[in-house]
Structure formats: C-alpha cells, structure tokens
Motif scaffolding. Structure first.
Motif, PDB file in Angstrom:
ATOM      1  N   THR A 159       1.025  -1.162  -0.001  1.00 56.23           N
ATOM      2  CA  THR A 159       0.220  -0.054   0.098  1.00 56.23           C
ATOM      3  C   THR A 159       0.904   1.195  -0.185  1.00 56.23           C
ATOM      4  N   ARG A 160       2.351   1.100   0.179  1.00 63.32           N
ATOM      5  CA  ARG A 160       3.051   2.185  -0.118  1.00 63.32           C
ATOM      6  C   ARG A 160       4.332   1.497  -0.259  1.00 63.32           C
ATOM      7  N   PRO A 161       5.567   2.567  -0.743  1.00 68.23           N
ATOM      8  CA  PRO A 161       6.729   2.127  -1.092  1.00 68.23           C
ATOM      9  C   PRO A 161       7.562   1.882   0.210  1.00 68.23           C
ATOM     10  N   GLU A 162       7.225   0.939   0.815  1.00 69.49           N
ATOM     11  CA  GLU A 162       7.912   0.689   2.375  1.00 69.49           C
ATOM     12  C   GLU A 162       9.432   0.153   1.949  1.00 69.49           C
ATOM     13  N   THR A 163      10.152   0.824   2.787  1.00 66.28           N
ATOM     14  CA  THR A 163      11.587   0.354   2.286  1.00 66.28           C
ATOM     15  C   THR A 163      12.239  -0.691   3.566  1.00 66.28           C
ATOM     16  N   ALA A 164      11.348  -0.817   4.428  1.00 63.90           N
ATOM     17  CA  ALA A 164      11.526  -1.631   5.247  1.00 63.90           C
ATOM     18  C   ALA A 164      11.426  -3.072   5.374  1.00 63.90           C
ATOM     19  N   TYR A 165      10.832  -3.421   4.230  1.00 62.21           N
ATOM     20  CA  TYR A 165      10.282  -4.899   4.088  1.00 62.21           C
ATOM     21  C   TYR A 165      11.082  -5.314   2.949  1.00 62.21           C
ATOM     22  N   GLY A 166      10.787  -6.799   2.867  1.00 64.75           N
ATOM     23  CA  GLY A 166      11.440  -7.791   1.688  1.00 64.75           C
ATOM     24  C   GLY A 166      10.235  -7.534   0.799  1.00 64.75           C
ATOM     25  N   TYR A 167      10.500  -7.692  -0.814  1.00 65.60           N
ATOM     26  CA  TYR A 167       9.567  -7.636  -1.547  1.00 65.60           C
ATOM     27  C   TYR A 167       9.773  -9.155  -2.485  1.00 65.60           C
ATOM     28  N   ILE A 168       8.507  -9.475  -2.931  1.00 61.30           N
ATOM     29  CA  ILE A 168       8.554 -10.772  -3.553  1.00 61.30           C
ATOM     30  C   ILE A 168       7.917 -10.369  -5.077  1.00 61.30           C
ATOM     31  N   GLN A 169       8.739 -10.813  -6.157  1.00 58.93           N
ATOM     32  CA  GLN A 169       8.243 -10.598  -7.519  1.00 58.93           C
ATOM     33  C   GLN A 169       7.356 -11.810  -7.646  1.00 58.93           C
ATOM     34  N   ILE A 170       6.032 -11.651  -8.335  1.00 57.81           N
ATOM     35  CA  ILE A 170       5.350 -12.896  -8.823  1.00 57.81           C
ATOM     36  C   ILE A 170       5.878 -13.304 -10.107  1.00 57.81           C
ATOM     37  N   GLY A 171       5.513 -14.385 -10.583  1.00 56.03           N
ATOM     38  CA  GLY A 171       5.878 -15.013 -11.799  1.00 56.03           C
ATOM     39  C   GLY A 171       4.509 -15.580 -12.394  1.00 56.03           C
ATOM     40  N   LYS A 172       4.661 -17.245 -12.870  1.00 52.99           N
ATOM     41  CA  LYS A 172       3.685 -17.650 -13.566  1.00 52.99           C
ATOM     42  C   LYS A 172       2.551 -17.899 -12.523  1.00 52.99           C
ATOM     43  N   PRO A 173       1.278 -17.546 -12.951  1.00 48.73           N
ATOM     44  CA  PRO A 173       0.023 -17.726 -12.412  1.00 48.73           C
ATOM     45  C   PRO A 173      -0.112 -19.250 -12.154  1.00 48.73           C
ATOM     46  N   LEU A 174      -0.435 -19.800 -10.845  1.00 49.41           N
ATOM     47  CA  LEU A 174      -0.603 -21.041 -10.516  1.00 49.41           C
ATOM     48  C   LEU A 174      -2.244 -21.275  -9.980  1.00 49.41           C
ATOM     49  N   GLY A 175      -2.969 -20.405 -10.477  1.00 50.63           N
ATOM     50  CA  GLY A 175      -4.504 -20.267  -9.908  1.00 50.63           C
ATOM     51  C   GLY A 175      -4.709 -18.828  -9.221  1.00 50.63           C
ATOM     52  N   GLU A 176      -6.068 -18.879  -8.654  1.00 48.52           N
ATOM     53  CA  GLU A 176      -6.582 -17.411  -8.444  1.00 48.52           C
ATOM     54  C   GLU A 176      -5.454 -17.063  -7.274  1.00 48.52           C
ATOM     55  N   ASN A 177      -4.897 -15.883  -7.021  1.00 50.64           N
ATOM     56  CA  ASN A 177      -3.990 -15.394  -6.145  1.00 50.64           C
ATOM     57  C   ASN A 177      -2.645 -16.374  -5.829  1.00 50.64           C
ATOM     58  N   PHE A 178      -2.449 -17.378  -6.494  1.00 45.95           N
ATOM     59  CA  PHE A 178      -1.177 -18.191  -6.529  1.00 45.95           C
ATOM     60  C   PHE A 178      -0.128 -17.860  -7.568  1.00 45.95           C
ATOM     61  N   TYR A 179       0.904 -17.905  -7.343  1.00 47.71           N
ATOM     62  CA  TYR A 179       1.904 -17.735  -8.410  1.00 47.71           C
ATOM     63  C   TYR A 179       3.359 -18.404  -8.106  1.00 47.71           C
ATOM     64  N   LYS A 180       4.049 -18.486  -9.080  1.00 51.73           N
ATOM     65  CA  LYS A 180       5.461 -18.998  -8.750  1.00 51.73           C
ATOM     66  C   LYS A 180       6.179 -17.737  -8.358  1.00 51.73           C
ATOM     67  N   VAL A 181       7.199 -17.885  -7.592  1.00 52.22           N
ATOM     68  CA  VAL A 181       8.000 -16.893  -7.308  1.00 52.22           C
ATOM     69  C   VAL A 181       9.073 -16.526  -8.325  1.00 52.22           C
ATOM     70  N   LYS A 182       9.065 -15.177  -8.671  1.00 53.87           N
ATOM     71  CA  LYS A 182      10.078 -14.833  -9.626  1.00 53.87           C
ATOM     72  C   LYS A 182      11.402 -14.627  -8.946  1.00 53.87           C
ATOM     73  N   THR A 183      11.257 -13.313  -8.151  1.00 51.17           N
ATOM     74  CA  THR A 183      12.380 -12.873  -7.544  1.00 51.17           C
ATOM     75  C   THR A 183      12.135 -12.457  -5.764  1.00 51.17           C
ATOM     76  N   PHE A 184      12.972 -12.720  -5.223  1.00 53.22           N
ATOM     77  CA  PHE A 184      13.149 -12.081  -3.663  1.00 53.22           C
ATOM     78  C   PHE A 184      14.107 -10.747  -3.767  1.00 53.22           C
ATOM     79  N   THR A 185      13.531  -9.840  -3.157  1.00 52.32           N
ATOM     80  CA  THR A 185      14.388  -8.517  -2.946  1.00 52.32           C
ATOM     81  C   THR A 185      14.369  -8.243  -1.333  1.00 52.32           C
ATOM     82  N   GLN A 186      15.373  -8.046  -0.702  1.00 53.80           N
ATOM     83  CA  GLN A 186      15.305  -7.294   0.731  1.00 53.80           C
ATOM     84  C   GLN A 186      15.339  -6.192   0.660  1.00 53.80           C
ATOM     85  N   LYS A 187      14.538  -5.495   1.406  1.00 56.52           N
ATOM     86  CA  LYS A 187      14.604  -3.927   1.714  1.00 56.52           C
ATOM     87  C   LYS A 187      15.324  -2.990   0.606  1.00 56.52           C
TER      88      LYS A 187
END
Lengths: 363, 363
Positions: B155-183
């Motif tokens: 809901t905001r560009p928070e810099t204190a969290y880790g982010y996960i980029q989603i990849g291939k959809p695997l169903g409603e709201n489910f995805y393969k992980v593409k990348t992890f990025t820390q803070k």
C-alpha cells in the motif's frame, strides 16, 4: 536595646496557605508547592523556610498561618512549632487578613514583638547573607516604627515582579520607599534595572507587631477592626471560635495595598540569592544543570539532542528523551505534563480543563 | 483429499521467541512485544495470533516455539495449547532452526501435516479475509509440494520490508516466485509498487512438513542434519534432552535463505490488512486516532497544539501535552521515553545506552 532583648522579641510568621496550580501536576490541591521537596534536598520548601529562620527566631516564636486543610501536614513537617502557633484560616482571604491575625495573635503574647513575615515557598540560596539581612532588619524595625520590605537587587528586567524605587538613605542598605510599581512592561523594567534605584519586592517584611497593627488600622480598617474589636480573645481558648466568625467576613486584601499607602514604608536592599519559585522556569533557572543543559529532579535522564528542559518526576524513574528543547516534563504518578516552558502561563488553563473533564481527580 | 482430511492435517507453528527492543520501554526482555496487550483489546499479540488461527486449526495442532524464559508466560497466555506443543528453544538461533525443529516435531506426530508458520506479533485487521487466505493456502500446499509465502499487496513504497516479485500464475492469487528482494531503496520500492508485480513478504508461510524438511535438507543441511540424525526422538521423552544438545550448535540462519533458494517457492497474494508492528510508527498508523490526530493507548490525553503523537502509557494516567508533534511518548512505569517518530530507529541505541549506564535494570 540589647541584642538579647532583641532576640527575645523576635517572631516569625510563615504564610503557608497557597494552593498554586502553576506547578501542576507536581503541586496539587492536597499537596501544594510549599509542602513538596522540590529541590530533592529531603526538605520541603516550608521546611527550608523554617530552617532558614530558626537561627534567628526560636521555634516557639514561629507562627505558621495556613489553611485548615493543611493542619496535619504542617504538624508533620514542622513538629517543633507549638500547636498554638499554627493559625488555621477558615477561608482564603489574601495576605492582609492573614498578617493581621498573626500580628494580633503575637501582640497578645508579646506586645513588644518584632516580626519577620515570609512566604513559605520562596528560595534563598545564600543563607549567610540572608541571616545578616534579617538580623539587620530586626535591629532596624526594633529601633524605628516602620514597615520594612526586603527588596532584592534585580539581576534581570523581570516583568512578573513588583518593583520598589528607593528614596532617602537611612543607613547602610536601608532607605525610605519612593515608589511602588507592580509588574512593569519590558521596556520599563529595563529602565528600572539600569538606574540602580529599583529593587524587586520580595514579599518578605519586617515590622513591630504594633507598627503593622497601626498601619492596618489606618489603611485597611475593614480588615483590622474585627480583630481590634476582639483583642481580648487572642491567645485564649476563645480565639478559634472568634476567628471562625470574623475571618471569613474579612475582605481579601493584599498586604501590598497597606504597605504602599503607608508613609513609614522603608526598604532593606538585599542580595542573598532570592527566587520566588513562582514558575517552572524559575525552578529551572535556579537549579543546577546537566552537561546538556537540562534540570533533572528525582530522575535519571538519558538525553539526546535535548536541552533547556526541566524534568520533575515522582519516583525513581529513567527518562529517555530525544529532540526536545525547553520543555517542562513533569510526572506526578497519575499525571504526566509535557509543555513548552514558554507556555507555562497556560498550565492553569490545562488544570482547569482537567477539572472540567475529570472533576477533582487530578486537581 | 476431502476438506475433513485437510482439516485433520492442518497444523500451525507460532514463532514466539522475539525479544525486540524497538518498542522499548513498553516491550522489555522479560515482557517482549508479543506478550503485551498493545491495542488495549484485552488480548496480547500472541493471543490475537492464536485467536486468529483457531477457527482453522485445532488448539491441539498449534505448536508454539519460544525461548525457555517465556515458558510460564506462554502457559498463562495460551492455556489451551497442550504442554507438549510448547517447544522451548535453549538458545536463540533465528528462524530456520526454529522451523526445522517444529517441522520434525509435527512430522513425528503427523507425517502428512500441512503447516502454517506465523510470527506471534503481527497484526491482521481483516480476519475474514485472512481466514479465507489461510484455507486456500492449506488447500494449495496440500495439493502441491511447494513452499508458499503469503505476500501482501503493498500500500506504500515501504523500504523496511522484503519484496517478492510474482511469476507464472498457478490459480487465483497463487503464483510462482520470480524474485526476492530485501529492503529496497526508496526509488526502487516506488518502482516495485507501481508495477503491480511486487508484494511484501509477510513472513507467514504454508507448507507440508515433508516439503519444508526436504527444502531444509537441500538448502540448509547444516541446520537439518542434526534433526534428521535424531528423527526417532521427536514426540518422545528424549526430545528435550536431544534439543538441549543439538539446538545450540545450529547456525543462526533465516528461513528466508532457504525459501529464496528453493525452486518450488510460490506465493499467495493477500490483502487482509497486515501490519508487522515492527515500529511505533506502524502501531501509530494502524491505530484509531483522536480528533487531534493522536493515538492514545491506556491513557487519557489533554492535547494542545499537538498532533501525530502516539501515547502508550502503563496505568490509567492523564497526559497533558502542549506543542508536541509526531512523537512517541511511552511510559512503562519505571521508564519514560519521549522520542520523535522519525528517530524511532535510534531507540535501540537508547536501549543500549541504558544498558551501559544501568545494567539490566531497564532492559
């Protein structure tokens, strides 16, 4: 008159009835400022006042005038003051009725009494100079039928004090009063201080009992007459009953109004490190500072980017503060106040708001 | 697999070992954040976490991993969790050893277990959406050998969290992980949020016990091997003695390191009003505000020219504040903290300074 005679007729009246809210939440209706160990010395302000006077005045000659609700506190804090010397006002009526009663009470015991009248809650930092000034003052009023006000050499153009302009010299440090001025504006105060003729009215007075009774009779007869009409009751079992009747009917007049009208008003100029402790800022000013420029009462402070604050905390508490400058931080257990020092005049509004919102709970 | 079967194999691990100092002085070594009723609801954060899970997971399947020093607190706050489900870490070793132990412990009781792993001290505001997401997640990991991370719509560009980029959809709201990025840095976080492909790593995971054990064996064998070598002790009287021996020797590895290496990492994107309550500001953000824009916990506040503050006060206290904006005011009885919200990252330095100055007294 010999020194011994002087000593025998020396009396002290400690005016101890205040319920000031300016030190809220630390001072409370049930525990006003004069009963608090504000400086962390182990002695309350009234005890410090008592301690300051007892080298010159025997405890049996110390009279405390206070409100009836504080009777137990006085007995507890000043156990050596005889019970008969604790005058319990049945109502709050400013300083003239208080001083009138004390004068009539003392005159009944000692018609030749000389009296020093002092607030309970002022601070004196140089006690040796205070002692000399008081002894000189007793000597002066013993020899002269005058109303003597101790007047403090001003150290800044304070606008919250009354000023006294000195007139004709009457001996070393003694002068006739030329003028009284209440709370001047800043520019005026600066002129006052620069002339060297103006001194702060400390609210500490010396006079013979007979001299102040004469002045009250002349300049505040509506205060004095009820006492004069009942002169035979003072020192007797009938005194309290009489006071309960006449005191509440007295008009609330300040003793300043009497002294200002008197033709025999004199001053003793003094410089004994006086502070009326009327405000948090005045407490800050006279207190020792930490390296960061904070004042800490009853607490440990870890201070970061913070200066000019006064921390007055009940209980042995750690305060960690960051980025706060020139604030009052007062924690009285059930109330925490955080207020800029420059807004301290508004604390009474806060106290009032607390009364509206919570009744007497935090008063 | 039927819903009933799924239900029977649902387990929950509450990670409850934190000793975070960021909420000092309110959180303390002896009473860390998860055990505090931070929101004044009558339930501590760990109790709220427990309450949130019990609609989906039977209390007999809730496992709490905590530090040995908090055993009594857990028993007191979560009386319905069986004693055998309270795993007491003999040392602090980050999340991978904690999760490994819990997985081996649960697998011994139920080899087909599916587990939700959750911190004890996060906040969820929309519990119905949370419940649906958890049920969907259990269903997904029951059908797939994956490591599922719940990922929160940012809901905001928070810099204190880790982010996960989603990849291939695997169903409603489910995805393969593409990348992890820390803070990420601010600019990067803004890009992340704008793309709609990046989600916050909430630290809530779902997986089969067998799946996480396989992942630990593959990507953190130094953590997993001691447990695997002692697989027969779990659920027996020998477990505690074995743990006392092997656990302190485990390296302190975060479970993130394992999940990030895994080829079967997936996400379920969720939007159930999540807050990790890592900081005073986050508590401020999620709390209801007074008309003046202050947050008040456990206290009455008379506020003048003051906004954006969070007052967290122990005991029923009146706080009167003037001219203070965007501060944390936290009173824990023996410690009072006053600190700008923007300096809250420095609170740990203050805690450390207090330790240097006063030892463990205020820790």
């Amino acid at each position: 008159m010999s020194q011994t005679d002087n000593n025998r007729h020396r009396w002290c009246v400690i005016m101890c009835g205040g319920v000031g809210s300016r030190f809220w939440p630390y001072s409370r209706v049930d525990r006003p400022k004069q009963f608090i160990d504000f400086l962390g010395t182990g002695r309350s302000l009234v005890q410090m006042t008592y301690d300051r006077l007892t080298p010159m005045v025997d405890p049996s000659h110390i009279v405390v005038v206070t409100n009836a609700r504080y009777a137990d506190t006085i007995r507890e804090q000043l156990p050596d003051v005889p019970a008969g010397n604790i005058l319990l006002e049945p109502a709050r009526r400013s300083t003239a009725p208080c001083i009138a009663w004390a004068a009539w009470h003392i005159a009944a015991a000692d018609p030749e009494a000389s009296i020093i009248v002092t607030p309970a809650d002022h601070l004196v930092t140089r006690e040796r100079e205070f002692e000399k000034a008081v002894l000189d003052g007793f000597d002066f009023v013993g020899r002269n039928d005058v109303l003597l006000t101790m007047a403090v050499t001003p150290t800044r153009p304070e606008t919250a004090y009354g000023y006294i302009q000195i007139g004709k010299p009457l001996g070393e440090n003694f002068y006739k009063v030329k003028t009284f001025t209440q709370k001047p504006k800043k520019e005026m105060a600066e002129v006052f201080v620069s002339t060297g003729e103006f001194f702060w009215n400390s609210g500490i007075f010396l006079w013979k009992a007979s001299a102040i009774i004469d002045a009250l009779a002349a300049y505040a007869p509506e205060v004095n007459t009820p006492f004069a009409d009942n002169r035979d009751v003072f020192g007797t079992a009938a005194e309290a009953g009489c006071i309960a009747r006449i005191f509440p009917a007295c008009p609330a007049i300040s003793i300043d109004n009497v002294v200002e009208k008197a033709t025999n008003a004199c001053v003793e100029t003094v410089a004994y490190g006086w502070n009326d402790l009327e405000t948090w800022s005045s407490l800050y000013d006279i207190s020792p500072k930490t390296r960061d420029g904070n004042v800490t009462q009853n607490c440990q402070v870890l201070s970061y980017n913070s200066s000019g604050n006064i921390f007055c905390i009940s209980g042995d508490k750690l305060v960690a503060v960051d980025g706060l400058n020139d604030y009052i931080i007062a924690d009285a257990g059930d109330v925490l106040l955080i207020c800029p020092k420059i807004h301290e005049q508004d604390i009474r509004h806060i106290v009032n708001d607390a009364k509206v919102a919570y009744g007497d709970k935090f008063q």
